[in-house]
Enzyme design. Structure first.
Site, PDB file in Angstrom:
ATOM      1  N   CYS A  78       0.837  -1.196   0.000  1.00  4.28           N
ATOM      2  CA  CYS A  78       0.000   0.000   0.000  1.00  4.28           C
ATOM      3  C   CYS A  78       0.877   1.254   0.000  1.00  4.28           C
ATOM      4  O   CYS A  78       0.633   2.202  -0.757  1.00  4.28           O
ATOM      5  CB  CYS A  78      -0.912  -0.010   1.226  1.00  4.28           C
ATOM      6  SG  CYS A  78      -2.113   1.339   1.254  1.00  4.28           S
ATOM      7  N   CYS A  79       1.906   1.265   0.850  1.00  2.00           N
ATOM      8  CA  CYS A  79       2.834   2.405   0.895  1.00  2.00           C
ATOM      9  C   CYS A  79       3.527   2.609  -0.452  1.00  2.00           C
ATOM     10  O   CYS A  79       3.738   3.745  -0.891  1.00  2.00           O
ATOM     11  CB  CYS A  79       3.892   2.188   1.975  1.00  2.00           C
ATOM     12  SG  CYS A  79       3.310   2.356   3.672  1.00  2.00           S
ATOM     13  N   CYS A  95      -0.749   8.646   7.053  1.00  2.00           N
ATOM     14  CA  CYS A  95      -2.132   8.350   6.669  1.00  2.00           C
ATOM     15  C   CYS A  95      -2.988   8.124   7.917  1.00  2.00           C
ATOM     16  O   CYS A  95      -2.518   7.572   8.914  1.00  2.00           O
ATOM     17  CB  CYS A  95      -2.173   7.110   5.793  1.00  2.00           C
ATOM     18  SG  CYS A  95      -1.390   7.310   4.182  1.00  2.00           S
ATOM     19  N   CYS A 143      -3.250   4.671   9.568  1.00  2.00           N
ATOM     20  CA  CYS A 143      -1.980   4.084   9.992  1.00  2.00           C
ATOM     21  C   CYS A 143      -1.257   4.915  11.048  1.00  2.00           C
ATOM     22  O   CYS A 143      -0.075   4.688  11.327  1.00  2.00           O
ATOM     23  CB  CYS A 143      -1.063   3.899   8.783  1.00  2.00           C
ATOM     24  SG  CYS A 143      -1.757   2.833   7.505  1.00  2.00           S
ATOM     25  N   CYS A 182       8.172   3.585   5.668  1.00  2.00           N
ATOM     26  CA  CYS A 182       7.174   3.377   4.617  1.00  2.00           C
ATOM     27  C   CYS A 182       7.796   3.067   3.265  1.00  2.00           C
ATOM     28  O   CYS A 182       7.088   2.739   2.329  1.00  2.00           O
ATOM     29  CB  CYS A 182       6.275   4.601   4.494  1.00  2.00           C
ATOM     30  SG  CYS A 182       7.160   6.083   3.995  1.00  2.00           S
TER      31      CYS A 182
END
Length: 238
Positions: A118-119, A201, A204, A228
């Site tokens: 995702c990162c 985010c 997170c 990240c």
């Protein structure tokens, strides 16, 4: 390159923040860019880089999962620093769709591998686009943020992005940054005073409990290094 950076780093050791920014501007050629995520470090740098806005390009990465408070301080920053352009880079919509299809909307909670994926989609790919053509990348990294940042230098060669990374706040403490914020009335994310010392985010990031490590609020459900993918590689000055 190693010898050149060693010489420049020796000079930077004795300079103030304003002096170090001016020194790098005068002694390193090529396009210079500054990435901001609107945390306290980046807000301080924005203030001191503002007079050099014609020499440094400003940009931010909008992952699509940011806190509303981050957008608020973005707006306040542009209101205070008139004429400052902060270019926004967004993730590719097709990449996001493919991630959601394969891992789910919040799949990053399921495994470190999924979180890193995702990162990568939301941050690393847009960063690579933002850094294209740049020779110098100014960051808000500080040595006290995490153990794997303690060995950094002011100027380092970033092999992955093929440019020089400049960390002017390397030896600044959080207390010193807070002093600068108060002295210059620098806009600050309202989450900061609620214990969010490192803000990423929304899904997170959480507030820190008393005594917790600086990065403990990021990906708190994981163990190990809290990175990240933007700054995980050890720089090499060769």
């Amino acid at each position: 390159m190693k010898e050149r950076l060693t010489q420049l780093n020796a000079v930077l050791q004795g300079l103030s923040l304003e002096e170090s920014l001016a020194f790098v501007n005068e002694n390193l050629e090529g396009e210079k860019v500054f990435s901001t995520s609107f945390g306290i470090e980046d807000q301080v740098l924005t203030h001191f880089l503002y007079p050099l806005k014609n020499d440094f390009s400003f940009f931010t990465l909008d992952t699509g999962r940011m806190f509303n408070e981050t957008y608020e301080v973005f707006q306040k920053t542009q209101t205070k620093y008139k004429g400052l352009e902060i270019k926004t880079y967004l993730p590719n919509q097709q990449d996001i769709q493919e991630y959601i299809d394969s891992d789910g909307i919040n799949g990053f909670y399921d495994s470190i591998e999924s979180r890193k994926k995702c990162c990568f989609v939301r941050k690393v790919i847009p960063l690579r686009k933002a850094l294209q053509g740049a020779s110098v990348w100014v960051t808000g990294l500080r040595a006290e943020q995490s153990q794997n940042r303690e060995s950094m230098a002011f100027l380092e060669w970033d092999e992955d992005n093929q440019l020089i990374k400049f960390n002017p706040l390397l030896h600044y403490s959080l207390e010193q940054l807070e002093t600068l914020v108060n002295q210059h009335t620098i806009p600050l994310n309202s989450l900061y005073k609620k214990g969010y010392l490192s803000i990423g985010c929304a899904p997170c990031t959480r507030a820190l409990a008393e005594g917790e490590d600086f990065r403990a609020g990021r990906w708190w459900w994981e163990n190990g290094k809290k990175e990240c993918g933007l700054h995980i590689h050890i720089a090499n000055n060769n």
